[in-house]
Enzyme design. Structure first.
Site, PDB file in Angstrom:
ATOM      1  N   LYS A 117      39.312  55.991  24.398  1.00 46.95           N
ATOM      2  CA  LYS A 117      38.486  55.105  23.558  1.00 46.95           C
ATOM      3  C   LYS A 117      37.700  55.897  22.534  1.00 46.95           C
ATOM      4  CE  LYS A 117      38.643  50.817  25.815  1.00 46.95           C
ATOM      5  NZ  LYS A 117      38.062  49.607  26.343  1.00 46.95           N
ATOM      6  N   LYS A 199      49.435  51.645  27.371  1.00 49.52           N
ATOM      7  CA  LYS A 199      49.283  50.342  28.023  1.00 49.52           C
ATOM      8  C   LYS A 199      49.035  49.250  26.977  1.00 49.52           C
ATOM      9  CE  LYS A 199      44.414  49.706  28.977  1.00 49.52           C
ATOM     10  NZ  LYS A 199      43.562  48.816  29.713  1.00 49.52           N
ATOM     11  N   LYS A 202      44.147  44.315  24.857  1.00 49.14           N
ATOM     12  CA  LYS A 202      43.776  43.145  24.059  1.00 49.14           C
ATOM     13  C   LYS A 202      43.123  43.544  22.741  1.00 49.14           C
ATOM     14  CE  LYS A 202      40.523  41.881  27.526  1.00 49.14           C
ATOM     15  NZ  LYS A 202      39.842  43.102  27.912  1.00 49.14           N
TER      16      LYS A 202
HETATM   17  N1  AQP Z   1      48.272  46.752  30.256  1.00 43.02           N
HETATM   18  C1  AQP Z   1      47.782  46.432  31.453  1.00 43.02           C
HETATM   19  N2  AQP Z   1      48.595  46.402  32.531  1.00 43.02           N
HETATM   20  C2  AQP Z   1      48.110  46.044  33.749  1.00 43.02           C
HETATM   21  N3  AQP Z   1      46.808  45.714  33.965  1.00 43.02           N
HETATM   22  C3  AQP Z   1      45.977  45.746  32.908  1.00 43.02           C
HETATM   23  N4  AQP Z   1      44.665  45.479  32.789  1.00 43.02           N
HETATM   24  C4  AQP Z   1      44.293  45.656  31.504  1.00 43.02           C
HETATM   25  N5  AQP Z   1      45.339  46.024  30.766  1.00 43.02           N
HETATM   26  C5  AQP Z   1      46.404  46.104  31.610  1.00 43.02           C
HETATM   27  C6  AQP Z   1      43.814  45.039  33.886  1.00 43.02           C
HETATM   28  O1  AQP Z   1      43.130  43.876  33.439  1.00 43.02           O
HETATM   29  C7  AQP Z   1      41.852  43.832  34.060  1.00 43.02           C
HETATM   30  C8  AQP Z   1      40.818  43.527  33.039  1.00 43.02           C
HETATM   31  O2  AQP Z   1      40.758  44.585  32.097  1.00 43.02           O
HETATM   32  P1  AQP Z   1      39.484  44.742  31.192  1.00 43.02           P
HETATM   33  O3  AQP Z   1      39.421  43.667  30.218  1.00 43.02           O
HETATM   34  O4  AQP Z   1      38.268  44.836  32.020  1.00 43.02           O
HETATM   35  O5  AQP Z   1      39.602  46.145  30.522  1.00 43.02           O
HETATM   36  P2  AQP Z   1      40.760  47.017  30.041  1.00 43.02           P
HETATM   37  O6  AQP Z   1      41.472  47.589  31.213  1.00 43.02           O
HETATM   38  O7  AQP Z   1      40.177  47.991  29.068  1.00 43.02           O
HETATM   39  O8  AQP Z   1      41.717  45.981  29.303  1.00 43.02           O
HETATM   40  P3  AQP Z   1      42.202  45.959  27.831  1.00 43.02           P
HETATM   41  O9  AQP Z   1      43.047  44.752  27.648  1.00 43.02           O
HETATM   42  O10 AQP Z   1      42.826  47.269  27.474  1.00 43.02           O
HETATM   43  O11 AQP Z   1      40.871  45.744  27.030  1.00 43.02           O
HETATM   44  P4  AQP Z   1      40.294  46.528  25.812  1.00 43.02           P
HETATM   45  O12 AQP Z   1      41.395  46.534  24.794  1.00 43.02           O
HETATM   46  O13 AQP Z   1      39.093  45.782  25.363  1.00 43.02           O
HETATM   47  O14 AQP Z   1      39.963  47.904  26.301  1.00 43.02           O
HETATM   48  C9  AQP Z   1      41.646  45.173  34.743  1.00 43.02           C
HETATM   49  O15 AQP Z   1      41.871  44.990  36.132  1.00 43.02           O
HETATM   50  C10 AQP Z   1      42.704  46.041  34.158  1.00 43.02           C
HETATM   51  O16 AQP Z   1      43.139  47.029  35.076  1.00 43.02           O
END
Ligand code: AQP
Length: 335
Positions: A117, A199, A202
């Site tokens: 990040k 990965k 969002k």
């Molecule tokens: N690509 C992924 N594959 C499997 N699991 C995923 N999770 C996120 N991306 C994947 C799981 O979703 C839950 C919620 O995630 P989060 O919103 O708390 O944070 P994150 O992991 O940082 O998700 P994003 O989508 O990548 O958000 P941004 O882009 O804002 O950083 C968690 O259980 C995570 O493991």
């Protein structure tokens, strides 16, 4: 709502940092339904985590409702699961401060999410981004959660939570339950459609990298058609074929078919036909969720009611833990 004392506690959070993707859904939320009957489940919209990167206030408000609506539209019962918004329970920030003093700079420096990040947001490498895992440890430890269902990307954060909890317990006697990560069999890592070595996220700038849960059928099919794959043609799960492996994994999560069954189903058929099938399966399986989401978003007062009831009980549980922590630390408490 009242927890059953004989059942273990599960905690997980989702950031309202954008419309959720099939990564969040297949890696986390969809699997939570299986836990509903056997655990006391807590699912939190973690808006305090979301501000570690800049958010537009109006968007953040909207995303907060939306994230809660996705929980419910995914079939999770608000009568059986505890849902709330993190900033409605001040103890998360309070415990995070305490735990900051029991977390080492070196430990936080090793977190890959921080490295990723900070590379992505090089103009805003704030202290919150660095101490994100401490707030996450507070989220989990406040409720004595035993299990944390998350995607594989969060493994390191659960490990540091365990280390912080053990350190505190050793210093002050048994206080926190040591949590375990809970990875579901499939969907633990859904990758980007444009760069399958990363990965799916969002907040990825490239819209085509992800399937948002509210994408139209046409968009879903188009994005899968354009998904990056290698130059081969055989639908076969093989080391080094990240793109096709990712699509097979997604198709498996959506349909419940095993990789072997998928290989058989698409024997002699090319990538084009397979990609279309993945797109159609995805659009089909999201259509019910999308309709329910739209219904819930038209009823904000219902969503606010769920948030309010949830935060009342979460505050009760969290304040009990804070009082225990403060007592152990030697903080005077006045009635
Ligand atoms: N690509 C992924 N594959 C499997 N699991 C995923 N999770 C996120 N991306 C994947 C799981 O979703 C839950 C919620 O995630 P989060 O919103 O708390 O944070 P994150 O992991 O940082 O998700 P994003 O989508 O990548 O958000 P941004 O882009 O804002 O950083 C968690 O259980 C995570 O493991």
């Amino acid at each position: 709502m009242e927890f059953n004392k004989d059942k273990k506690i599960v905690f997980s959070g989702v950031q309202p940092s954008g419309m959720l993707t099939i990564g969040n859904y297949l890696g986390a939320i969809k699997n939570w339904k299986t836990l509903e009957e056997n655990y006391n489940c807590i699912y939190c919209v973690v808006n305090e985590h979301a501000i570690t990167v800049r958010q537009d206030p109006a968007e953040l408000r909207k995303r907060t409702y939306e994230t809660l609506a996705i929980f419910i539209a995914s079939g999770l019962d608000p009568e059986k699961n505890l849902f709330f918004v993190q900033s409605h329970v001040p103890a998360h920030a309070e415990l995070a401060w305490v735990l900051n003093c029991y977390t080492m700079f070196g430990e936080l420096s090793r977190m890959t999410q921080f490295k990723d990040k900070s590379a992505k947001h090089s103009d805003n490498i704030n202290a919150g981004l660095f101490t994100y895992p401490v707030l996450m440890a507070a989220d989990i430890l406040l409720y004595n959660a035993s299990l944390v269902p998350v995607g594989m990307d969060q493994k390191q954060h659960i490990e540091i939570t365990r280390d912080i909890a053990k350190r505190f317990n050793e210093a002050y006697s048994e206080t926190f339950t040591i949590p375990e990560p809970y990875f579901m069999e499939s969907g633990t890592k859904i990758c980007s459609l444009t760069d399958p070595t990363k990965k799916m996220s969002k907040s990825d700038e490239n819209e085509n990298s992800r399937i948002s849960l509210m994408d139209s059928r046409d968009d879903i099919i188009r994005k899968f058609k354009r998904a990056v794959t290698d130059s081969g043609t055989e639908v076969k799960f093989e080391e080094g074929k990240d793109g096709i492996n990712n699509l097979m994994n997604i198709y498996s999560c959506l349909t419940g078919k095993t990789i072997k069954e998928i290989e058989k189903e698409f024997e002699g058929k090319g990538y084009g036909e397979f990609k279309l099938a993945v797109g159609e399966a995805c659009a089909d399986s999201l259509s019910g969720l999308q309709a329910e989401f739209n219904r819930l978003m038209a009823d904000k007062s219902y969503l606010e009611n769920v948030m309010k009831n949830g935060s009342d009980y979460a505050n009760y549980l969290a304040n009990k833990m804070m009082s225990k922590v403060y007592r152990k630390l030697g903080f005077l408490q006045i009635k």
